[in-house]
Design an enzyme around this catalytic site. Structure first.
Site, PDB file in Angstrom:
ATOM      1  N   ARG A  82       4.890  -3.662  -7.539  1.00  0.00           N
ATOM      2  CA  ARG A  82       4.704  -2.541  -8.453  1.00  0.00           C
ATOM      3  C   ARG A  82       5.807  -1.510  -8.194  1.00  0.00           C
ATOM      4  NH1 ARG A  82       0.794   2.596  -8.022  1.00  0.00           N
ATOM      5  NH2 ARG A  82       1.632   3.605  -9.879  1.00  0.00           N
ATOM      6  N   HIS A 119       6.065   7.806 -13.300  1.00  0.00           N
ATOM      7  CA  HIS A 119       5.625   8.209 -11.961  1.00  0.00           C
ATOM      8  C   HIS A 119       6.250   9.569 -11.655  1.00  0.00           C
ATOM      9  CE1 HIS A 119       4.053   6.561  -7.924  1.00  0.00           C
ATOM     10  NE2 HIS A 119       4.297   7.859  -7.751  1.00  0.00           N
ATOM     11  N   GLU A 164      -1.165   8.473 -11.531  1.00  0.00           N
ATOM     12  CA  GLU A 164      -1.827   9.678 -11.035  1.00  0.00           C
ATOM     13  C   GLU A 164      -1.608  10.928 -11.894  1.00  0.00           C
ATOM     14  OE1 GLU A 164      -2.147   8.614  -6.284  1.00  0.00           O
ATOM     15  OE2 GLU A 164      -0.681  10.127  -6.908  1.00  0.00           O
ATOM     16  N   ASN A 285      -5.888   4.344  -7.324  1.00  0.00           N
ATOM     17  CA  ASN A 285      -5.204   4.677  -6.075  1.00  0.00           C
ATOM     18  C   ASN A 285      -6.217   5.364  -5.167  1.00  0.00           C
ATOM     19  OD1 ASN A 285      -2.993   3.855  -7.534  1.00  0.00           O
ATOM     20  ND2 ASN A 285      -1.941   5.822  -7.523  1.00  0.00           N
ATOM     21  N   TYR A 287      -7.008   6.913  -1.235  1.00  0.00           N
ATOM     22  CA  TYR A 287      -6.549   7.308   0.092  1.00  0.00           C
ATOM     23  C   TYR A 287      -7.685   7.837   0.968  1.00  0.00           C
ATOM     24  CZ  TYR A 287      -1.827   6.482  -1.491  1.00  0.00           C
ATOM     25  OH  TYR A 287      -0.692   5.864  -1.962  1.00  0.00           O
ATOM     26  N   GLU A 357      -2.781   1.560  -5.373  1.00  0.00           N
ATOM     27  CA  GLU A 357      -2.189   2.155  -4.170  1.00  0.00           C
ATOM     28  C   GLU A 357      -3.260   2.316  -3.108  1.00  0.00           C
ATOM     29  OE1 GLU A 357      -0.050   5.869  -4.371  1.00  0.00           O
ATOM     30  OE2 GLU A 357       0.987   5.297  -6.212  1.00  0.00           O
TER      31      GLU A 357
END
Length: 459
Positions: A82, A119, A164, A285, A287, A357
Site C-alpha cells: 500500500r 494521503h 484518515e 487504521n 493504533y 495500518e
C-alpha cells in the site's frame, strides 16, 4: 531464524488473507524539486512547525530508489504494498510515469500494488484556493482520481480513496499541528464533509473507469471514558462521535450522526447519496484506544497534541500500559474490541474489513519491542476473525522509517531502518521476524488447501 516472542506460533489466517505493508508518498518519496509543491512543503518551511526542523524534500529518496525498496518487499514476502500517489506529482509533467514504473516493478515480483489517492499532500495551488474548506476541491479530486485510474487500471485492481480524513480534519484544520496549520476547532467540520464527498465522487469516477475493488482507510479506535461520572461519559461519547462515527456512518449508513448537522454545509444532506456509494471493503487504521474525560478548563496537551480549553473534552493517559516511543499505549485487545463493536453496530452494512495500518514507533535495529507489538496485534486480529468479523487483510505501518509529519525524523515506524544521512536501508529484526511469519502463513495455506493458489483476487 528469529526467536518467537511468544510460546506458540501465530495461528493460520484464512485462505486468501492479504498481508501487506504501507507507506505514503510525502513521507518517503523525496524528489520535491521534481513535482509541484504541496501543502506540506509550505507547512514545513515555516519555522517551528516540525519538531526537528526537518522537511521531506529528500525523505527516503524512494522516488529514485524504488527498485531497491521493491526488492525489500519481494524479499519480505508480502502479498501487497500500500503506497500513496502524490497529487502534486501527478500535476507535474511526467508525474504519472513514476507510478507506472513503480507498479510495473511491483507486478514483476508478484506484489499487489494498492494505491491510496490522497494521503494529506494536497497541491499547494488548491490549498491557496481554499483547500478542503471549499466544495470545489472534492470535484477536483474526482478528476484527479480519474486521471490516475486511466493510467494504472490495467495493472492495479485494488484502490483506496482517502487516508484518515479524521486526522487531516482534526490535526490539520481544527488544531493546526499538521498542514495546512489551521486552528478552526469545530469550524473545521466542513473539511470532513468535503473529504467524504471527494471520496464518494472518486468512487464513482473509479467505477466509471472499470475499477471493481475500492475501499477507504479510516482511522478508528475504542473510546474509553475516564470514569463512570456522567461528565466523563458525555465527553467520551462526543469524542467517539467526532473521531469514529462522523467518518463511518455517512459511508456505511448514508447519514450523519445526530448533533453534527449544524456544523455542516447547507447542502451536506444532498451529498449523502454520493458519499454512501457502496464500498467493496472498509479499511481501518488502528493504533490505540483513547481515554477521554470532561474538559479540564485550561489548555492542555496529550502525546504532543494541544487540547485547547474551548474543546468539550480532554484526553487522559491510559495507565498501566507500556507505551511506544510516540507515547501511545500498547493495547492489542483494543483491535479485537473495535472490530467486534463495528460488526455489532453496523451489521450487514459493514463490508469486509481490511486493517490498512497498524504499527508502532521504536528506536533501534534490534527492535524486539516492535516484534512483541506486532505479534500481539496480529493475534488480536485473529481473535476478531474467530469472533465472526470478516477481515480480509492486514497492512503494517510502515515498510521504511520515514518523515513522520510534525515529528520530523524523530520517530521510527519502519521494518527497515533508514539512515537519513546516507539513505542506507537496513532490515530490522522485526523485518526478519515478519518474513518468517509470512513463510509460516504460506505453508499453512498450502497445508490447508493443497498447492498454494493466487491470493490476489478481489477482496
Amino acid at each position: 531464524m528469529i526467536r518467537r516472542m511468544a510460546t506458540h506460533p501465530i495461528p493460520p489466517f484464512p485462505p486468501g488473507f492479504l498481508w501487506g505493508v504501507s507507506t505514503s508518498a510525502h513521507q518517503i518519496e523525496g524528489a520535491a524539486d521534481e513535482r509541484e509543491p504541496s501543502v506540506w512543503d509550505a507547512f514545513t518551511a515555516e519555522p517551528g512547525r516540525v519538531k526537528d526542523g526537518s522537511t521531506a524534500a529528500v525523505a527516503c529518496d524512494h522516488y529514485h530508489r524504488y527498485q531497491e525498496d521493491v526488492a525489500l518487499l519481494s524479499d519480505l514476502g508480502v502479498d501487497a504494498y500500500r503506497f500513496s500517489v502524490s497529487w502534486p506529482r501527478v500535476d507535474s509533467p511526467g508525474g504519472l510515469d513514476f507510478y507506472d514504473r513503480l507498479v510495473d516493478e511491483l507486478c514483476a515480483v508478484g506484489v499487489r500494488p494498492v494505491p491510496t489517492l490522497f494521503h494529506w499532500d494536497l497541491p499547494l495551488a488548491l490549498q491557496e484556493a481554499g483547500g478542503w474548506l471549499e466544495r470545489d476541491t472534492a470535484f477536483r479530486f474526482a478528476e484527479y482520481a480519474a486521471r490516475v485510474a486511466a493510467r494504472l487500471r490495467d495493472r492495479v485492481t485494488q484502490w483506496i480513496t482517502l487516508n484518515e480524513p479524521a486526522e487531516h480534519t482534526l490535526l490539520g484544520h481544527a488544531l493546526g499541528v499538521h498542514a495546512p496549520g489551521r486552528r478552526l476547532l469545530f469550524d473545521a467540520l466542513p473539511v470532513a464533509h468535503h473529504q467524504l464527498l471527494a471520496h464518494g465522487l472518486a468512487v464513482r469516477a473509479l467505477r466509471a473507469a472499470g475499477v471493481t475493488d475500492i475501499g477507504i482507510a479510516n482511522s478508528h479506535g475504542p473510546t474509553w471514558p475516564a470514569s463512570r461520572e456522567s461528565a466523563d461519559v458525555a465527553a467520551a461519547d462526543l469524542y467517539d462521535l467526532l473521531l469514529n462515527r462522523l467518518f463511518a456512518e455517512p459511508l456505511l449508513l448514508g447519514e450523519y450522526p445526530d448533533g453534527l448537522g449544524e456544523f455542516m454545509p447547507e447542502d451536506a444532506g444532498a451529498d449523502l447519496e454520493v458519499i454512501a456509494e457502496p464500498l467493496d471493503w472498509y479499511g481501518i487504521n488502528y493504533y490505540a484506544p483513547t481515554r477521554v474525560g470532561a474538559p479540564l478548563g485550561r489548555d492542555d496537551a496529550f502525546a504532543g497534541v494541544p487540547i485547547p480549553a474551548e474543546l468539550p473534552f480532554s484526553l487522559r493517559e491510559i495507565e498501566g500500559r507500556p507505551v511506544t516511543d510516540s507515547g501511545w499505549p500498547v493495547v492489542p485487545e483494543g483491535l479485537t474490541d473495535l472490530l467486534t463493536a463495528f460488526r455489532d453496530r453496523y451489521g450487514d452494512r459493514l463490508p469486509p474489513v481490511v486493517i490498512t495500518e497498524n504499527g508502532c514507533s521504536y528506536e533501534g535495529v534490534d527492535d524486539r519491542e516492535r516484534i512483541a507489538y506486532l505479534d500481539a496485534h496480529i493475534r488480536a486480529l485473529h481473535r476478531a476473525i474467530e469472533a465472526g468479523v470478516d477481515v480480509r487483510g492486514y497492512f503494517i505501518w510502515s515498510l521504511l522509517d520515514n518523515f513522520e509529519w510534525a515529528e520530523g525524523f524523530a520517530r521510527r515506524f519502519g521494518l527497515v531502518h533508514v539512515d537519513f544521512r546516507t539513505l542506507r536501508r537496513t532490515p530490522k529484526a522485526s523485518y526478519r521476524w515478519l518474513r518468517e511469519v509470512l513463510r509460516e502463513q504460506r505453508e499453512g495455506r498450502q497445508g490447508a488447501a493443497g498447492p498454494e493458489t493466487d491470493s490476489a483476487g478481489d477482496l
